[in-house]
Design a protein around this motif. Structure first.
Motif, PDB file in Angstrom:
ATOM      1  N   ALA A  43      -8.281   9.535 -17.890  1.00 30.32           N
ATOM      2  CA  ALA A  43      -6.963  10.329 -17.766  1.00 30.32           C
ATOM      3  C   ALA A  43      -7.339  12.061 -17.958  1.00 30.32           C
ATOM      4  O   ALA A  43      -6.954  13.016 -16.868  1.00 30.32           O
ATOM      5  CB  ALA A  43      -5.369   9.997 -18.759  1.00 30.32           C
ATOM      6  N   ALA A  44      -8.010  12.100 -18.729  1.00 31.64           N
ATOM      7  CA  ALA A  44      -8.841  13.440 -19.067  1.00 31.64           C
ATOM      8  C   ALA A  44      -9.603  13.924 -18.025  1.00 31.64           C
ATOM      9  O   ALA A  44     -10.106  14.740 -17.745  1.00 31.64           O
ATOM     10  CB  ALA A  44      -9.608  13.419 -20.479  1.00 31.64           C
ATOM     11  N   LEU A  45     -10.766  12.378 -17.537  1.00 34.34           N
ATOM     12  CA  LEU A  45     -12.001  13.155 -16.609  1.00 34.34           C
ATOM     13  C   LEU A  45     -11.267  13.715 -15.336  1.00 34.34           C
ATOM     14  O   LEU A  45     -11.542  14.725 -14.297  1.00 34.34           O
ATOM     15  CB  LEU A  45     -12.212  12.116 -16.227  1.00 34.34           C
ATOM     16  N   PHE A  46     -10.053  12.713 -15.037  1.00 37.98           N
ATOM     17  CA  PHE A  46      -9.239  13.270 -13.527  1.00 37.98           C
ATOM     18  C   PHE A  46      -8.412  14.321 -13.588  1.00 37.98           C
ATOM     19  O   PHE A  46      -8.115  15.214 -12.824  1.00 37.98           O
ATOM     20  CB  PHE A  46      -8.382  11.685 -13.613  1.00 37.98           C
ATOM     21  N   ARG A  47      -8.593  14.741 -15.632  1.00 42.84           N
ATOM     22  CA  ARG A  47      -7.465  16.076 -15.391  1.00 42.84           C
ATOM     23  C   ARG A  47      -8.924  17.215 -15.087  1.00 42.84           C
ATOM     24  O   ARG A  47      -9.094  18.839 -15.871  1.00 42.84           O
ATOM     25  CB  ARG A  47      -6.997  16.435 -17.197  1.00 42.84           C
ATOM     26  N   GLY A  48     -10.120  16.602 -14.936  1.00 43.03           N
ATOM     27  CA  GLY A  48     -10.939  18.075 -15.201  1.00 43.03           C
ATOM     28  C   GLY A  48     -11.738  17.388 -16.785  1.00 43.03           C
ATOM     29  O   GLY A  48     -12.952  18.885 -15.883  1.00 43.03           O
ATOM     30  N   GLU A  49     -11.902  17.032 -17.318  1.00 47.22           N
ATOM     31  CA  GLU A  49     -13.177  17.372 -18.761  1.00 47.22           C
ATOM     32  C   GLU A  49     -14.729  16.690 -17.599  1.00 47.22           C
ATOM     33  O   GLU A  49     -14.604  15.014 -18.311  1.00 47.22           O
ATOM     34  CB  GLU A  49     -12.249  16.278 -19.567  1.00 47.22           C
ATOM     35  N   VAL A  50     -15.083  16.920 -16.814  1.00 50.32           N
ATOM     36  CA  VAL A  50     -16.380  16.202 -16.030  1.00 50.32           C
ATOM     37  C   VAL A  50     -17.248  15.600 -16.659  1.00 50.32           C
ATOM     38  O   VAL A  50     -17.792  15.074 -16.641  1.00 50.32           O
ATOM     39  CB  VAL A  50     -16.507  16.803 -15.060  1.00 50.32           C
ATOM     40  N   TRP A  51     -17.286  16.715 -18.280  1.00 54.75           N
ATOM     41  CA  TRP A  51     -18.714  16.358 -19.281  1.00 54.75           C
ATOM     42  C   TRP A  51     -19.178  15.538 -20.102  1.00 54.75           C
ATOM     43  O   TRP A  51     -19.530  14.720 -19.919  1.00 54.75           O
ATOM     44  CB  TRP A  51     -18.192  17.507 -20.504  1.00 54.75           C
TER      45      TRP A  51
END
Length: 205
Positions: A43-51
């Protein structure tokens, strides 16, 4: 040998382990918030936390988990590095970490076997699983010691780990962690079979 990319990867994991242990002792409150942004959460990855595609693979897993993970990384990583070189090993490790995490995160969107985008995964076993698969592809008939005393061929050991991870995925508690390991193992297989022997960077040039 304890050298090259294998040594750098082990040091990176150990620095993270002792760094988080020290931070948890000095400032225990921020540690949960920090882990929430560095571990893999779809969920956080898809919000932009690609690191998170890379950082989750270097987070600590506990003393015994880290110990056995680093021993496995040392033995298998040194063997692969001797055959294919430091650049190839580093690319395999980082590619399987990131690509496996991305695939596993995408699969949570279909909500099979109780998977949800708010689940969490962390630890070095995902890329190490990819190294084990690469080892079985390159030297599957090589005999190694399972738990340091049961002798078997590498390809059979990898299948044991795959069956164990599938069982956790279907019935276990850490289903997303098992899915991430299986996804990274698949990416490790694809990299070993299709990437240039001198690495993707060399292939692109």
């Amino acid at each position: 040998p304890f050298a090259g990319a294998t040594r750098r990867l082990i040091f990176a994991n150990l620095i993270a382990f002792f760094g988080f242990a020290l931070l948890g002792w000095v400032a225990p409150r921020p540690i949960g918030l920090l882990l929430g942004h560095l571990a893999l959460v779809p969920a956080a990855l898809f919000r932009g936390e690609v690191w998170q595609l890379l950082t989750y693979g270097f987070l600590p897993m506990g003393i015994l988990g880290t110990l056995f993970a680093m021993l496995t990384l040392w033995f298998i990583g040194a063997y692969l590095e001797d055959l294919r070189g430091s650049r190839w090993l580093m690319e395999l490790y980082l590619f399987s970490t990131a690509a496996g995490a991305l695939l596993a995160s995408l699969l949570t969107l279909v909500h099979l076997v109780g998977l949800r985008p708010d689940l969490i995964a962390l630890g070095a076993w995902s890329p190490i699983f990819a190294l084990m698969v690469a080892f079985s592809v390159i030297a599957g008939d090589q005999e190694i010691l399972f738990f340091f005393f049961v002798r078997m061929k590498a390809k059979y050991l990898v299948w044991i780990y795959i069956v164990f991870s599938v069982a956790i995925l279907l019935k276990g508690d850490d289903r997303f962690g098992a899915l991430t390991e299986l996804s990274s193992a698949l990416m490790g297989y694809l990299y070993t079979k299709f990437a240039p022997r001198r690495g993707l960077a060399f292939g692109f040039t």
